[in-house]
Design an enzyme around this catalytic site. Sequence first.
Site, short mmCIF file in Angstrom:
data_model
loop_
_atom_site.label_atom_id
_atom_site.label_comp_id
_atom_site.label_asym_id
_atom_site.label_seq_id
_atom_site.Cartn_x
_atom_site.Cartn_y
_atom_site.Cartn_z
CG ASP A 228 -0.88 -0.15 2.51
OD1 ASP A 228 0.80 -0.12 2.95
OD2 ASP A 228 -1.02 -0.90 3.55
CG HIS B 98 -5.98 -3.09 8.89
ND1 HIS B 98 -5.95 -1.98 8.98
CD2 HIS B 98 -4.12 -3.10 8.78
CE1 HIS B 98 -4.69 -1.00 9.78
NE2 HIS B 98 -3.48 -1.69 9.82
CD GLU C 298 -8.40 0.21 7.66
OE1 GLU C 298 -8.17 -0.66 8.35
OE2 GLU C 298 -7.49 1.25 8.98
#
Length: 265
Positions: free
Chosen positions: A67, A139, A144
């Site tokens: 990410d 997560h 999430e």
Amino acid sequence: MDVIILKDSDAVAAAGAARVLEVLGQKTNAVFGLATGRTPLAMYKQLIAGSRAAGLSFRDVTTFNLDEYLGLQPGDAQSYRAYMQRELFDHVDINPNNTFLPECGAGVDPLEIGPTYEALIRSRGGIDLQVLGIGSNGHIGFNEPTSSLSSRTRIKTLTRETVLANRKYFADAAVQPSTAITMGIATIMDARHIVLLATGSHKAQAVGQLVEGPVSAMWPASILQLHEKVTVLLDEEAASALSLRDYFAWVAEQKRALSDSLEDD
Ligand code: PGA
């Protein structure tokens, strides 16, 4: 799921680095999925030292990070790109052109990044080993709770809990992003092998749900129960909520006995 409970966070870091080095030893052009955050920091240190000690090169390796924040200025010290440079890439012989994060460069439509990242992962042959941490809310990446279990790389809004957990890294709360681009849960599940590291008592509940809970989008990491090859490396504190803790210690004992007996032959 291979659940391995180790005595402390150093042992978790060493075991994580050993998994990465094992893959690298077998495949010089391995594709690694990498994670950021506090947990893998010690693992990267061990990986740098271990690869030097073993004479293993990252020259032909490709990496895809899970990410990246959306909205930070390029080169921001809090970006995950900067973290990876600092903690790993600057210390090994990896080709910078083979290090990827789902970054949003100037003039790029953020909505295009996900499909482009997915195509890039596919074009490199998929991920051989994905390193994961876990949030205290369960997560993985920035997927999430309530993320689709079939999700692909896309923009996600972080929970207030996640924003608060990461506030310590930002001197100015006003510049801390509350959105990110993350590999999806299905993207993570495509990796051929997954190694998840968790340390500390604040991860115990999430680890309990990951290993023993029902598979649920409320605890995204629980999807890993459906993956064929997952190794979960825990310290005692992160393992403290597992009801099958004794069983996992028993399994480790049996494995040791088996490998000793095979070595004797
Ligand atoms: P941490 O983050 O390693 O900083 O605890 C893990 C995560 O949020 O995935």
